[in-house]
Each structure stands twice: as structure tokens, then as C-alpha cells.
Design a protein around this motif. Structure first.
Motif, mmCIF file in Angstrom:
data_model
loop_
_atom_site.group_PDB
_atom_site.id
_atom_site.type_symbol
_atom_site.label_atom_id
_atom_site.label_comp_id
_atom_site.label_asym_id
_atom_site.label_seq_id
_atom_site.Cartn_x
_atom_site.Cartn_y
_atom_site.Cartn_z
ATOM 1 N N TYR A 183 36.815 54.264 28.947
ATOM 2 C CA TYR A 183 36.828 53.305 30.041
ATOM 3 C C TYR A 183 37.808 53.764 31.116
ATOM 4 C CZ TYR A 183 35.142 50.440 26.118
ATOM 5 O OH TYR A 183 34.470 49.965 25.022
ATOM 6 N N PRO A 184 37.350 54.023 32.343
ATOM 7 C CA PRO A 184 38.278 54.403 33.409
ATOM 8 C C PRO A 184 39.214 53.244 33.742
ATOM 9 C CG PRO A 184 36.008 54.982 33.980
ATOM 10 C CD PRO A 184 35.946 54.087 32.783
ATOM 11 N N ALA A 185 40.496 53.531 33.854
ATOM 12 C CA ALA A 185 41.464 52.486 34.180
ATOM 13 C C ALA A 185 41.117 51.833 35.514
ATOM 14 C CB ALA A 185 42.874 53.074 34.222
ATOM 15 N N GLU A 186 40.582 52.619 36.452
ATOM 16 C CA GLU A 186 40.219 52.070 37.756
ATOM 17 C C GLU A 186 39.105 51.042 37.626
ATOM 18 O OE1 GLU A 186 39.385 53.727 42.265
ATOM 19 O OE2 GLU A 186 38.974 55.017 40.545
ATOM 20 N N ALA A 187 38.162 51.289 36.723
ATOM 21 C CA ALA A 187 37.081 50.334 36.524
ATOM 22 C C ALA A 187 37.598 49.052 35.888
ATOM 23 C CB ALA A 187 35.991 50.955 35.658
ATOM 24 N N VAL A 188 38.518 49.178 34.941
ATOM 25 C CA VAL A 188 39.108 47.992 34.310
ATOM 26 C C VAL A 188 39.848 47.156 35.355
ATOM 27 C CG1 VAL A 188 40.781 47.185 32.600
ATOM 28 C CG2 VAL A 188 39.269 49.106 32.056
ATOM 29 N N ARG A 189 40.601 47.818 36.228
ATOM 30 C CA ARG A 189 41.314 47.088 37.296
ATOM 31 C C ARG A 189 40.322 46.430 38.257
ATOM 32 N NH1 ARG A 189 44.738 51.750 37.014
ATOM 33 N NH2 ARG A 189 43.623 52.693 38.773
ATOM 34 N N ALA A 190 39.217 47.117 38.544
ATOM 35 C CA ALA A 190 38.219 46.554 39.446
ATOM 36 C C ALA A 190 37.591 45.290 38.869
ATOM 37 C CB ALA A 190 37.140 47.593 39.738
ATOM 38 N N LEU A 191 37.364 45.279 37.555
ATOM 39 C CA LEU A 191 36.793 44.088 36.934
ATOM 40 C C LEU A 191 37.786 42.931 36.939
ATOM 41 C CD1 LEU A 191 34.748 45.596 33.970
ATOM 42 C CD2 LEU A 191 33.929 44.762 36.175
ATOM 43 N N ALA A 192 39.057 43.244 36.798
ATOM 44 C CA ALA A 192 40.075 42.194 36.915
ATOM 45 C C ALA A 192 40.059 41.603 38.327
ATOM 46 C CB ALA A 192 41.450 42.753 36.577
ATOM 47 N N TYR A 193 39.866 42.468 39.320
ATOM 48 C CA TYR A 193 39.771 41.999 40.708
ATOM 49 C C TYR A 193 38.500 41.170 40.911
ATOM 50 C CZ TYR A 193 39.323 42.195 45.800
ATOM 51 O OH TYR A 193 39.172 41.867 47.121
ATOM 52 N N ALA A 194 37.386 41.626 40.340
ATOM 53 C CA ALA A 194 36.145 40.863 40.432
ATOM 54 C C ALA A 194 36.312 39.472 39.822
ATOM 55 C CB ALA A 194 35.014 41.614 39.738
ATOM 56 N N ASP A 195 37.034 39.403 38.719
ATOM 57 C CA ASP A 195 37.294 38.126 38.073
ATOM 58 C C ASP A 195 38.103 37.214 38.998
ATOM 59 O OD1 ASP A 195 37.202 36.379 35.767
ATOM 60 O OD2 ASP A 195 39.307 36.850 35.454
ATOM 61 N N ARG A 196 39.081 37.779 39.688
ATOM 62 C CA ARG A 196 39.887 36.985 40.624
ATOM 63 C C ARG A 196 39.047 36.515 41.813
ATOM 64 N NH1 ARG A 196 43.656 41.122 39.592
ATOM 65 N NH2 ARG A 196 43.350 42.038 41.677
ATOM 66 N N LEU A 197 38.064 37.320 42.201
ATOM 67 C CA LEU A 197 37.182 36.919 43.292
ATOM 68 C C LEU A 197 36.241 35.778 42.898
ATOM 69 C CD1 LEU A 197 36.075 40.383 44.745
ATOM 70 C CD2 LEU A 197 37.590 38.715 45.837
ATOM 71 N N GLY A 198 36.130 35.526 41.611
ATOM 72 C CA GLY A 198 35.234 34.478 41.138
ATOM 73 C C GLY A 198 33.878 34.981 40.701
ATOM 74 N N LEU A 199 33.710 36.301 40.613
ATOM 75 C CA LEU A 199 32.459 36.860 40.121
ATOM 76 C C LEU A 199 32.382 36.718 38.606
ATOM 77 C CD1 LEU A 199 32.339 40.097 42.283
ATOM 78 C CD2 LEU A 199 30.563 38.336 42.259
ATOM 79 N N ARG A 200 31.217 36.366 38.112
ATOM 80 C CA ARG A 200 30.991 36.352 36.664
ATOM 81 C C ARG A 200 30.616 37.769 36.241
ATOM 82 N NH1 ARG A 200 26.922 31.388 35.712
ATOM 83 N NH2 ARG A 200 27.596 31.661 33.546
ATOM 84 N N ILE A 201 31.163 38.217 35.137
ATOM 85 C CA ILE A 201 31.049 39.627 34.752
ATOM 86 C C ILE A 201 30.175 39.760 33.512
ATOM 87 C CG2 ILE A 201 32.307 41.678 33.999
ATOM 88 C CD1 ILE A 201 34.759 40.490 35.506
ATOM 89 N N ALA A 202 29.180 40.632 33.615
ATOM 90 C CA ALA A 202 28.370 41.033 32.459
ATOM 91 C C ALA A 202 28.555 42.523 32.269
ATOM 92 C CB ALA A 202 26.896 40.711 32.694
ATOM 93 N N ALA A 203 28.546 42.981 31.016
ATOM 94 C CA ALA A 203 28.829 44.391 30.736
ATOM 95 C C ALA A 203 27.800 44.979 29.782
ATOM 96 C CB ALA A 203 30.225 44.549 30.147
ATOM 97 N N ILE A 204 27.355 46.180 30.103
ATOM 98 C CA ILE A 204 26.643 47.033 29.153
ATOM 99 C C ILE A 204 27.662 48.029 28.651
ATOM 100 C CG2 ILE A 204 24.807 48.721 28.835
ATOM 101 C CD1 ILE A 204 23.278 47.367 31.093
ATOM 102 N N THR A 205 27.970 47.957 27.367
ATOM 103 C CA THR A 205 29.079 48.737 26.847
ATOM 104 C C THR A 205 28.798 49.138 25.404
ATOM 105 O OG1 THR A 205 31.511 48.738 26.618
ATOM 106 C CG2 THR A 205 30.356 46.672 26.142
ATOM 107 N N ASP A 206 29.809 49.702 24.743
ATOM 108 C CA ASP A 206 29.580 50.292 23.425
ATOM 109 C C ASP A 206 30.089 49.441 22.269
ATOM 110 O OD1 ASP A 206 32.260 50.841 24.319
ATOM 111 O OD2 ASP A 206 32.451 52.270 22.678
ATOM 112 N N ARG A 207 30.740 48.327 22.541
ATOM 113 C CA ARG A 207 31.282 47.501 21.451
ATOM 114 C C ARG A 207 31.376 46.048 21.911
ATOM 115 N NH1 ARG A 207 36.792 50.733 21.098
ATOM 116 N NH2 ARG A 207 35.214 52.351 21.218
ATOM 117 N N PRO A 208 31.368 45.110 20.985
ATOM 118 C CA PRO A 208 31.403 43.699 21.384
ATOM 119 C C PRO A 208 32.751 43.233 21.896
ATOM 120 C CG PRO A 208 31.330 43.910 18.991
ATOM 121 C CD PRO A 208 31.119 45.287 19.542
#
Length: 273
Positions: A183-208
Motif C-alpha cells: 500500500y503506497p503511503a501516499e494513497a493511504v493519506r489520500a484516503l484519509a483526506y477523502a474521508d475528511r471531505l465526506g466521501l464514502r470509501i470502497a476498496a478493492i484490496t487483498d484482505r478484509p
């Protein structure tokens, strides 16, 4: 060995064929120990870490030449390629079982519900950096056939934050994140920012269980090879999600696909033999 390390050893000896395709986190879950315990177990045996131990055990599980220590070489040539494909088949089979089981973990239901939610909202930002960019790009290519405004975010820096901010101001409610290891640290930070913006987050990833905010997780294992990961199982989930989006808006989907067919015929965009 400590009692915890003996537990790991017992699991490996009893489930060797399966265990050599597990990540350290997955092995820890199966053996009922912590992930750091798996790493320490490998180091007790003289390996630099768990990946080296797993690589040394694979020839034993696959019937190749025995590996006797940290210096043992991985299988080469056809055996090595077959092992990689076999790992992919296992991952796809695991996803198939979860989707088709009468009492599964709700993966199919999550795909259907999320497909409806993504189809209903405009625009749809899709985030994927580094190794995840390929799957994010493929998803966007097919999703644009059935959705009028899919925005691909595969570059980092200020462009990523601006893309999320712009999508939110345009009315986006969801962001779909493709997050495959590592997981790129930049992507993790971006999702934290998206969460602050009020975006609901869905992920396609490798683990629950993921180290970033996500309201909906569609997880599928990744084949971990020495030089490169392989993402056949997450790709299968991504394509199922596109189909769920199409099914959620059948009239729009039919109209868009017909329009694309007419455009392709008029422009000669595709070569047909």
C-alpha cells in the motif's frame, strides 16, 4: 521453540501445500498467532524473513527438489511458472467459493449493493497508485461503458488531492480505491483526506482488515511472487463490480453500449478480421 512457534510449525507441517501460498498475515490468522510471531519463527529457523522461508518450502510442497535451508534456491523454469499459475487458481477458487456459497461472508451481496451505489452517483472517482494503477485503469475503461462520469486518479502529488476535491465539489459521494500490496503511503493519506471531505470509501484490496478508512471492502488474495505480484482474483472482483453497476441501471447501460457500438462502426475504431 516457544509454544507459539511450535503452533506455527504444527500448522505448516499439517497444511504445507496450502500454507506455502499464504501471506504472513494469512498464516498468522490460520495458526492463531500474531503476524510478528510468524516473522520471528522464520528468523529462528535462520531465514531473513517469512518470504524466504515460504520460498524454501515451496519445492517441498510442489514435489520439486528439497530445500534444506536459507540458501536453497527457488524452483526455476516450468516448475516455477506452474507454481505461480497454481497460486492464481487457488486465489480464484477461493473467491468463487465465497461468491457461490449459500452461507458465505456476504461478498456477492456487497458487490451488488456497491454496484448500485456507484451507478447512482456522479462523478465516480477511482483511485489507484503504483502497482494498483493497472487494475484501476482497467476498471475505469469498462466502467465508462456503463457510467457517464468516471474519473481516474492514478497520479500522486497535488493532482491526487485536487482530483478528490474536484470530484467531491461536483457531487461525488463515493470513491473507489484499488489498494493492492504494497500500500503506497501516499494513497493511504489520500484516503484519509477523502474521508475528511465526506466521501464514502470502497476498496478493492487483498484482505478484509485494511490500514486505511473503507466503508465497503471487496477483498481477494494476491499471488505473491519473488519479483512481482499477480492480481487475477482482484481483477475478477473488479469486473463483477462493473457488471453490478450495469445491472443497477439497465436502461442507461443499454443506451450507452448501443451508442458506443454505433460510434465504433462509424469511426472504424476497431480492426475486425
Amino acid at each position: 521453540m516457544s509454544p507459539v512457534q511450535r503452533r506455527i510449525a504444527r500448522y505448516l507441517t499439517s497444511h504445507l501445500t496450502e500454507a506455502v501460498f499464504l501471506s504472513s498475515v494469512e498464516l498468522a490468522e490460520r495458526a492463531g498467532v500474531s503476524q510478528p510471531s510468524v516473522t520471528r519463527f522464520a528468523m529462528v529457523l535462520g531465514f531473513a524473513g517469512y518470504p524466504e522461508l515460504r520460498q524454501a518450502l515451496r519445492p517441498l510442497a510442489l514435489g520439486g527438489e528439497e530445500a534444506t535451508g536459507p540458501a536453497a534456491q527457488p524452483a526455476h523454469g516450468e516448475a516455477r511458472h506452474c507454481a505461480g499459475v497454481e497460486a492464481e487458481l487457488r486465489n480464484l477458487s477461493a473467491v468463487h467459493e465465497r461468491l457461490c456459497a449459500e452461507e458465505g461472508d456476504g461478498l456477492g451481496e456487497r458487490i451488488g449493493d456497491l454496484g448500485g451505489a456507484l451507478a447512482a452517483g456522479e462523478p465516480l472517482p477511482v483511485l489507484g497508485l503504483r502497482a494498483s494503477a493497472g487494475l484501476a485503469t482497467t476498471f475505469c475503461h469498462y466502467a465508462r461503458r456503463v457510467h457517464p462520469d468516471v474519473r481516474m486518479l492514478t497520479h500522486g502529488g497535488s493532482e491526487l488531492a485536487e482530483g478528490l476535491h474536484s470530484a467531491r465539489r461536483a457531487g461525488a459521494e463515493w470513491v473507489l480505491a484499488v489498494m493492492l500490496p504494497r500500500y503506497p503511503a501516499e494513497a493511504v493519506r489520500a484516503l484519509a483526506y477523502a474521508d475528511r471531505l465526506g466521501l464514502r470509501i470502497a476498496a478493492i484490496t487483498d484482505r478484509p482488515a485494511v490500514p486505511f478508512p473503507a466503508e465497503v471492502v471487496l477483498d481477494a488474495p494476491v499471488a505473491d511472487r519473488p519479483a512481482a505480484g499477480s492480481h487475477a482474483a482482484p481483477m475478477a472482483l473488479a469486473m463483477a463490480l462493473v457488471e453490478a453497476m450495469a445491472e443497477a441501471a439497465p436502461l442507461r447501460t443499454g443506451a450507452r453500449l448501443s451508442e458506443l457500438d454505433r460510434m465504433a462502426e462509424e469511426t472504424g475504431e476497431f480492426y475486425v478480421d
